[in-house]
Design an enzyme around this catalytic site. Sequence first.
Site, PDB file in Angstrom:
ATOM      1  N   GLY A  56       0.769  -1.253   0.000  1.00 47.20           N
ATOM      2  CA  GLY A  56       0.000   0.000   0.000  1.00 47.20           C
ATOM      3  C   GLY A  56       0.792   1.290   0.000  1.00 47.20           C
ATOM      4  N   GLU A 111       3.704   4.087   6.251  1.00 48.47           N
ATOM      5  CA  GLU A 111       2.460   3.314   6.088  1.00 48.47           C
ATOM      6  C   GLU A 111       1.470   4.086   5.230  1.00 48.47           C
ATOM      7  OE1 GLU A 111       0.833   0.709   6.243  1.00 48.47           O
ATOM      8  OE2 GLU A 111       1.068  -0.440   8.082  1.00 48.47           O
ATOM      9  N   ASP A 112       0.625   3.364   4.515  1.00 49.35           N
ATOM     10  CA  ASP A 112      -0.443   4.026   3.769  1.00 49.35           C
ATOM     11  C   ASP A 112      -1.583   4.415   4.710  1.00 49.35           C
ATOM     12  OD1 ASP A 112      -1.006   1.352   4.284  1.00 49.35           O
ATOM     13  OD2 ASP A 112      -1.818   0.919   2.295  1.00 49.35           O
ATOM     14  N   ASP A 115      -5.305   1.455  10.614  1.00 47.45           N
ATOM     15  CA  ASP A 115      -6.709   1.142  10.890  1.00 47.45           C
ATOM     16  C   ASP A 115      -6.811   0.698  12.355  1.00 47.45           C
ATOM     17  OD1 ASP A 115      -9.369   0.486  10.544  1.00 47.45           O
ATOM     18  OD2 ASP A 115      -9.016  -1.259   9.302  1.00 47.45           O
ATOM     19  N   LYS A 143      -7.370   6.010  10.811  1.00 44.46           N
ATOM     20  CA  LYS A 143      -8.785   5.960  11.217  1.00 44.46           C
ATOM     21  C   LYS A 143      -8.806   5.934  12.737  1.00 44.46           C
ATOM     22  CE  LYS A 143     -10.108   3.105   7.210  1.00 44.46           C
ATOM     23  NZ  LYS A 143     -10.534   1.746   6.785  1.00 44.46           N
ATOM     24  N   PHE A 164     -14.071   2.302   4.497  1.00 40.57           N
ATOM     25  CA  PHE A 164     -13.091   1.718   3.586  1.00 40.57           C
ATOM     26  C   PHE A 164     -12.770   2.699   2.454  1.00 40.57           C
ATOM     27  CE2 PHE A 164     -11.271  -1.280   0.560  1.00 40.57           C
ATOM     28  CZ  PHE A 164     -10.459  -2.004   1.419  1.00 40.57           C
ATOM     29  N   VAL A 165     -11.480   2.864   2.171  1.00 41.19           N
ATOM     30  CA  VAL A 165     -11.054   3.779   1.105  1.00 41.19           C
ATOM     31  C   VAL A 165     -10.165   3.054   0.086  1.00 41.19           C
ATOM     32  CG1 VAL A 165     -11.252   5.950   2.394  1.00 41.19           C
ATOM     33  CG2 VAL A 165      -9.164   4.599   2.621  1.00 41.19           C
ATOM     34  N   ASP A 171      -5.774  -0.523  -1.941  1.00 43.49           N
ATOM     35  CA  ASP A 171      -6.487  -1.414  -2.854  1.00 43.49           C
ATOM     36  C   ASP A 171      -7.780  -1.935  -2.271  1.00 43.49           C
ATOM     37  OD1 ASP A 171      -5.133  -3.080  -0.857  1.00 43.49           O
ATOM     38  OD2 ASP A 171      -5.840  -4.759  -2.067  1.00 43.49           O
ATOM     39  N   ARG A 177      -5.207   0.659  -6.936  1.00 43.46           N
ATOM     40  CA  ARG A 177      -4.039   1.322  -6.350  1.00 43.46           C
ATOM     41  C   ARG A 177      -3.545   2.461  -7.236  1.00 43.46           C
ATOM     42  NH1 ARG A 177      -2.135  -1.998  -2.159  1.00 43.46           N
ATOM     43  NH2 ARG A 177      -2.299  -4.225  -2.477  1.00 43.46           N
TER      44      ARG A 177
HETATM   45  P1  IMP Z   1      -4.268  -2.303  10.678  1.00 39.16           P
HETATM   46  O1  IMP Z   1      -3.225  -3.349  10.949  1.00 39.16           O
HETATM   47  O2  IMP Z   1      -5.645  -2.749  11.148  1.00 39.16           O
HETATM   48  O3  IMP Z   1      -3.907  -0.927  11.239  1.00 39.16           O
HETATM   49  O4  IMP Z   1      -4.443  -2.192   9.115  1.00 39.16           O
HETATM   50  C1  IMP Z   1      -3.496  -1.617   8.336  1.00 39.16           C
HETATM   51  C2  IMP Z   1      -3.493  -2.167   6.926  1.00 39.16           C
HETATM   52  O5  IMP Z   1      -4.797  -2.584   6.479  1.00 39.16           O
HETATM   53  C3  IMP Z   1      -3.096  -1.054   5.981  1.00 39.16           C
HETATM   54  O6  IMP Z   1      -1.704  -0.997   5.820  1.00 39.16           O
HETATM   55  C4  IMP Z   1      -3.840  -1.420   4.707  1.00 39.16           C
HETATM   56  O7  IMP Z   1      -3.059  -2.305   3.929  1.00 39.16           O
HETATM   57  C5  IMP Z   1      -5.071  -2.123   5.170  1.00 39.16           C
HETATM   58  N1  IMP Z   1      -6.251  -1.209   5.232  1.00 39.16           N
HETATM   59  C6  IMP Z   1      -6.853  -0.712   6.335  1.00 39.16           C
HETATM   60  N2  IMP Z   1      -7.888   0.072   6.025  1.00 39.16           N
HETATM   61  C7  IMP Z   1      -7.955   0.082   4.665  1.00 39.16           C
HETATM   62  C8  IMP Z   1      -8.821   0.760   3.726  1.00 39.16           C
HETATM   63  O8  IMP Z   1      -9.758   1.517   4.069  1.00 39.16           O
HETATM   64  N3  IMP Z   1      -8.561   0.536   2.422  1.00 39.16           N
HETATM   65  C9  IMP Z   1      -7.538  -0.283   1.983  1.00 39.16           C
HETATM   66  N4  IMP Z   1      -6.709  -0.917   2.821  1.00 39.16           N
HETATM   67  C10 IMP Z   1      -6.911  -0.734   4.166  1.00 39.16           C
HETATM   68 MG    MG Z   2      -0.624  -1.597   4.281  1.00 37.86          MG
END
Ligand code: IMP
Ligand code: MG
Length: 191
Positions: A56, A111-112, A115, A143, A164-165, A171, A177
């Site tokens: 990402g 990081e992109d 979440d 978020k 979700f984005v 992606d 992407r």
């Molecule tokens: P986390 O481990 O729950 O913080 O999730 C992080 C990873 O989940 C990010 O690096 C993304 O790859 C993916 N992700 C979380 N939210 C989204 C979204 O809204 N769109 C696309 N990918 C997401």
């Molecule tokens: Mg990611």
Amino acid sequence: MLDLVNEPKEKIIIGNDVFVPFLTEKQIQSRIKELAEEITKDYQTTVPIFIGVLNGSFIFMSDLIKSVDLDCEIDFFKLSSYGDAKISSGKVTLLKELNCDVDGRDIIIVEDIVDSGLSVKYIEELFAEQNPKSMKVVTLLRKPKSLKYNIKIDYIGFDIPSKFVVGYGLDYAQKYRNLRSIYVLSEETEK
Ligand code: IMP
Ligand code: MG
């Protein structure tokens, strides 16, 4: 077929899901310049390593480092993704390891999106064992209402709602992407 030339699109329809414009290319690029200025100020006396989390973050990483006015290095590693789902599996595994030696170095994780915070927590624990001199995290999106882990993010592009984005590196089932702007899942569903 996606027509990139005509971006921004009014909406993107994926199955029954409708995505609508959320952050424009201009908004994203101007915020990245601000983040890059901050990072440039903070790393004047060192050569940091920017470490991108694949897949990402590759577009964000590319734009960010082009605006950072510093000697720096880059590397990438890969974590397991959501697969093709919109909800996290709650598990993280390392799919591609880092090649560089971070011992004694100033590292900046790129990081992109943050979440739940699970990925960043996993990354912090992974790198803490390798004795970097310092470790900071920059993310384009966060978020805040989805956070489940106690993590500190040092540079944040945008705080966004827990929706979700896609686009700009992010992606849905590996697609979208390559969009230059970011789209969000709307309440509307395609009948
Ligand atoms: P986390 O481990 O729950 O913080 O999730 C992080 C990873 O989940 C990010 O690096 C993304 O790859 C993916 N992700 C979380 N939210 C989204 C979204 O809204 N769109 C696309 N990918 C997401
Ligand atoms: Mg990611």
